[in-house]
Design a protein around this motif. Structure first.
Motif, PDB file in Angstrom:
ATOM      1  N   LYS A 207       0.862  -1.178   0.000  1.00 11.60           N
ATOM      2  CA  LYS A 207       0.000   0.000   0.000  1.00 11.60           C
ATOM      3  C   LYS A 207       0.903   1.233   0.000  1.00 11.60           C
ATOM      4  CE  LYS A 207      -0.371   0.184   5.054  1.00 11.60           C
ATOM      5  NZ  LYS A 207      -1.302   0.191   6.229  1.00 11.60           N
ATOM      6  N   GLU A 208       0.314   2.364  -0.340  1.00 13.02           N
ATOM      7  CA  GLU A 208       1.103   3.599  -0.356  1.00 13.02           C
ATOM      8  C   GLU A 208       1.425   4.033   1.072  1.00 13.02           C
ATOM      9  OE1 GLU A 208       0.677   8.199  -2.001  1.00 13.02           O
ATOM     10  OE2 GLU A 208      -0.469   6.566  -2.953  1.00 13.02           O
ATOM     11  N   ALA A 209       2.676   4.397   1.293  1.00 12.58           N
ATOM     12  CA  ALA A 209       3.100   4.844   2.619  1.00 12.58           C
ATOM     13  C   ALA A 209       2.602   6.259   2.871  1.00 12.58           C
ATOM     14  CB  ALA A 209       4.620   4.799   2.728  1.00 12.58           C
ATOM     15  N   ALA A 210       1.803   6.404   3.909  1.00 13.89           N
ATOM     16  CA  ALA A 210       1.255   7.720   4.227  1.00 13.89           C
ATOM     17  C   ALA A 210       2.342   8.609   4.813  1.00 13.89           C
ATOM     18  CB  ALA A 210       0.101   7.581   5.216  1.00 13.89           C
ATOM     19  N   GLU A 211       2.325   9.864   4.402  1.00 13.72           N
ATOM     20  CA  GLU A 211       3.302  10.821   4.920  1.00 13.72           C
ATOM     21  C   GLU A 211       2.930  11.217   6.346  1.00 13.72           C
ATOM     22  OE1 GLU A 211       4.839  15.383   4.002  1.00 13.72           O
ATOM     23  OE2 GLU A 211       3.667  14.273   2.515  1.00 13.72           O
ATOM     24  N   SER A 212       3.891  11.161   7.240  1.00 13.13           N
ATOM     25  CA  SER A 212       3.618  11.538   8.629  1.00 13.13           C
ATOM     26  C   SER A 212       3.576  13.047   8.765  1.00 13.13           C
ATOM     27  CB  SER A 212       4.696  10.959   9.556  1.00 13.13           C
ATOM     28  OG  SER A 212       5.968  11.458   9.215  1.00 13.13           O
ATOM     29  N   LYS A 213       2.630  13.527   9.539  1.00 10.23           N
ATOM     30  CA  LYS A 213       2.494  14.955   9.786  1.00 10.23           C
ATOM     31  C   LYS A 213       2.926  15.257  11.223  1.00 10.23           C
ATOM     32  CE  LYS A 213      -1.304  15.493   6.496  1.00 10.23           C
ATOM     33  NZ  LYS A 213      -2.718  15.920   6.289  1.00 10.23           N
ATOM     34  N   VAL A 214       3.649  16.336  11.384  1.00  6.47           N
ATOM     35  CA  VAL A 214       4.143  16.713  12.706  1.00  6.47           C
ATOM     36  C   VAL A 214       3.015  17.359  13.502  1.00  6.47           C
ATOM     37  CG1 VAL A 214       5.801  18.109  13.963  1.00  6.47           C
ATOM     38  CG2 VAL A 214       6.482  17.000  11.839  1.00  6.47           C
ATOM     39  N   LEU A 215       2.670  16.740  14.626  1.00  3.80           N
ATOM     40  CA  LEU A 215       1.629  17.279  15.502  1.00  3.80           C
ATOM     41  C   LEU A 215       2.186  18.278  16.504  1.00  3.80           C
ATOM     42  CD1 LEU A 215      -0.280  13.954  16.337  1.00  3.80           C
ATOM     43  CD2 LEU A 215      -0.764  15.592  14.502  1.00  3.80           C
ATOM     44  N   TYR A 216       3.383  17.978  17.019  1.00  2.00           N
ATOM     45  CA  TYR A 216       4.007  18.827  18.024  1.00  2.00           C
ATOM     46  C   TYR A 216       5.507  18.903  17.774  1.00  2.00           C
ATOM     47  CZ  TYR A 216      -0.153  17.645  20.878  1.00  2.00           C
ATOM     48  OH  TYR A 216      -1.416  17.453  21.350  1.00  2.00           O
ATOM     49  N   THR A 217       6.098  19.987  18.219  1.00  2.00           N
ATOM     50  CA  THR A 217       7.559  20.091  18.238  1.00  2.00           C
ATOM     51  C   THR A 217       7.994  20.724  19.554  1.00  2.00           C
ATOM     52  OG1 THR A 217       7.604  22.280  17.189  1.00  2.00           O
ATOM     53  CG2 THR A 217       7.739  20.365  15.735  1.00  2.00           C
ATOM     54  N   ALA A 218       9.211  20.372  19.959  1.00  2.00           N
ATOM     55  CA  ALA A 218       9.864  21.015  21.110  1.00  2.00           C
ATOM     56  C   ALA A 218      11.346  21.106  20.772  1.00  2.00           C
ATOM     57  CB  ALA A 218       9.654  20.204  22.393  1.00  2.00           C
ATOM     58  N   THR A 219      11.951  22.267  20.983  1.00  2.00           N
ATOM     59  CA  THR A 219      13.328  22.460  20.566  1.00  2.00           C
ATOM     60  C   THR A 219      14.120  23.251  21.596  1.00  2.00           C
ATOM     61  OG1 THR A 219      14.748  23.288  18.776  1.00  2.00           O
ATOM     62  CG2 THR A 219      12.781  24.572  19.303  1.00  2.00           C
ATOM     63  N   ASN A 220      15.429  23.045  21.583  1.00  2.00           N
ATOM     64  CA  ASN A 220      16.335  23.874  22.384  1.00  2.00           C
ATOM     65  C   ASN A 220      17.147  24.798  21.487  1.00  2.00           C
ATOM     66  OD1 ASN A 220      18.119  22.136  21.169  1.00  2.00           O
ATOM     67  ND2 ASN A 220      19.061  21.389  23.047  1.00  2.00           N
ATOM     68  N   GLY A 221      16.728  24.895  20.227  1.00  3.04           N
ATOM     69  CA  GLY A 221      17.421  25.740  19.267  1.00  3.04           C
ATOM     70  C   GLY A 221      18.436  24.985  18.441  1.00  3.04           C
ATOM     71  N   ILE A 222      18.779  23.767  18.859  1.00  2.00           N
ATOM     72  CA  ILE A 222      19.731  22.934  18.116  1.00  2.00           C
ATOM     73  C   ILE A 222      19.066  21.625  17.705  1.00  2.00           C
ATOM     74  CG2 ILE A 222      21.928  21.695  18.224  1.00  2.00           C
ATOM     75  CD1 ILE A 222      22.849  23.795  20.260  1.00  2.00           C
TER      76      ILE A 222
END
Length: 477
Positions: A207-222
């Protein structure tokens, strides 16, 4: 036309076109070739786009390919159009095709289960489990219905604590993959005397691989934690995620797993849940864990699936141990293990080693006798360390003492470093108990000369968190 575009803007525009990576594989392009590429790109913009939108997209690409620093890099546009996604049972994948395919369901043959298979135009990935686990590495080969053959290279055993004696493996082929209607995966024993299993896979099995969508992000700038999926099955919450960063390119880079084994293994280790967030030690930069906590400071660790597949991009949490409704996901630190040599690129054979194999090369003067105090500061990709001294112990052995330098204000903190001379001798690392310096003893194969050439560097550091995300209950399916 005045364009104020950042990299994200350009990537969004690139989604509107379909570019084959082989179109931009030359190291140097003349003006005629650049104009031809621009014309080809304009023709690739989808007809449904307005004329102004098509021209805007084309202008953006023209801007990119006329920047000398970008155009000098091989396959730069092809690399830019790759998209990072997370696929259940496989993990993190860079997608380089419009319609990548994965298996609809796992396939079992005897004691071997083909958990998943991924195919696009530049790679093939399979993940599988074997009971009992392999004592010697097998060979993995895929042949399509046209006779094209692909040899897959297996990564290390994915299982961190295989108490259940299930071997979990991921094997990959990277290179041109031709379209086909069916594939045969052969798993051949280490001695090549017999075939352990043969899986025949038809187009209808994919089957076609569904593209994952980013629900949340958390970063320290790097470093950035990207959460792509939240799925609940009873009291168990499955979280899919991956990490991205702005770090320099390393020949090899591995991120520590953040799970605490399976639920069963945690019980055996005496890791009792629920735990309290106040009792979690987040002070050590060498430790990395992932937890979910509630407003009452109750917390549970993330765990692996029992088959250990996808443990680097998937965590399971037992929500029955939490009493609150406000959930917070936290990763304490992200621990990196880097290497100045990509051993896969030389097929783990040091006979293929040359001066360009490693991106770290340091030459030190060896004293004719006794110890030489150096206090030499070395910078490697922004990380600093000090070579304190070098001591000739005998005609074929020396001792090197060094330490790393951490900036207390930096979000990157080094925790270990190991030098080796892969061409001259072997070293073993022993941390000094007196002052924390690292001491390495080298046995030189052909006797000691006047120089020590260090051409292998293994570096461990942490990107300091915590990385915290408040989870929205409405996004948990």
């Amino acid at each position: 036309m005045n364009l104020n575009l950042n990299e994200d803007d350009v990537l969004k525009l690139l989604n509107d076109i379909n570019i084959n990576e082989n179109e931009f594989s030359s190291d140097d392009l003349n003006e005629f070739e650049k104009k031809k590429i621009c014309k080809d790109i304009i023709n690739k913009v989808k007809p449904r786009k307005s004329k102004s939108k098509r021209n805007f997209i084309a202008a953006a690409i023209i801007l990119l390919i006329t920047i000398p620093i970008l155009i000098s890099q091989r396959n730069v546009l092809a690399n830019m159009i790759e998209k990072l996604t997370v696929i259940s049972g496989i993990g993190e994948v860079k997608v380089s095709s419009d319609k990548p395919k994965i298996l609809k369901s796992s396939i079992k043959q005897g004691n071997i289960t083909l958990a998943n298979m991924y195919i696009d135009n530049n790679k093939i990935i399979v993940t599988l489990t074997i009971e009992p686990e392999e004592l010697k590495r097998s060979y993995y080969t895929i042949t399509d219905n046209y006779g094209n053959s692909y040899e897959l290279h297996r990564s290390n055993n994915l299982a961190m604590m295989p108490d259940n004696h299930i071997g979990s493996y991921r094997a990959e082929y990277n290179g041109n993959v031709k379209k086909a209607n069916s594939y045969t995966l052969s798993i051949i024993a280490n001695d090549k005397k017999f075939t352990k299993a043969t899986f025949k896979i038809k187009s209808s099995d994919f089957k076609e691989a569904a593209e994952s969508k980013v629900l949340y992000t958390a970063t320290n700038g790097i470093t950035t934690l990207n959460v792509t999926s939240l799925k609940r099955d009873g009291n168990i919450l499955k979280v899919d995620y991956y990490f991205t960063d702005t770090l320099p390119d390393f020949k090899s880079k591995i991120i520590d797993k953040v799970n605490r084994g399976t639920f069963e293994e945690s019980k055996k280790l005496g890791l009792n849940e629920p735990i309290n967030t106040k009792l979690i030690n987040n002070n050590s930069i060498q430790d990395s864990n992932i937890i979910i906590s509630d407003e009452y400071n109750n917390a549970v660790y993330g765990h692996n699936n029992i088959n250990y597949l996808d443990q680097g991009n998937e965590s399971l949490f037992d929500l029955s141990k939490l009493t609150g409704k406000k959930l917070k996901l936290t990763v304490s630190n992200v621990v990196y293990h880097t290497d100045s040599i990509n051993f896969n690129s030389i097929n783990n054979d040091l006979n293929n080693f040359n001066d360009e194999t490693s991106d770290f090369n340091l030459e030190l003067d060896i004293p004719k006798s006794g110890k030489s105090i150096l206090n030499k500061i070395v910078n490697y990709k922004g990380f600093k360390f000090k070579i304190i001294s070098i001591n000739r112990l005998s005609n074929d052995s020396i001792e090197l003492i060094y330490n790393y330098i951490n900036d207390s204000n930096s979000r990157l903190q080094t925790s270990n470093i190991l030098f080796e001379s892969v061409t001259d001798g072997d070293g073993q690392s022993n941390i000094s108990q007196s002052n924390g310096n690292i001491k390495v003893f080298y046995q030189i194969k052909n006797g000691i000369g006047d120089k020590l050439k260090l051409n292998h560097l293994q570096y461990t550091f942490s990107s300091i968190g915590p990385f915290e995300i408040d989870l929205n209950p409405s996004l948990i399916k």
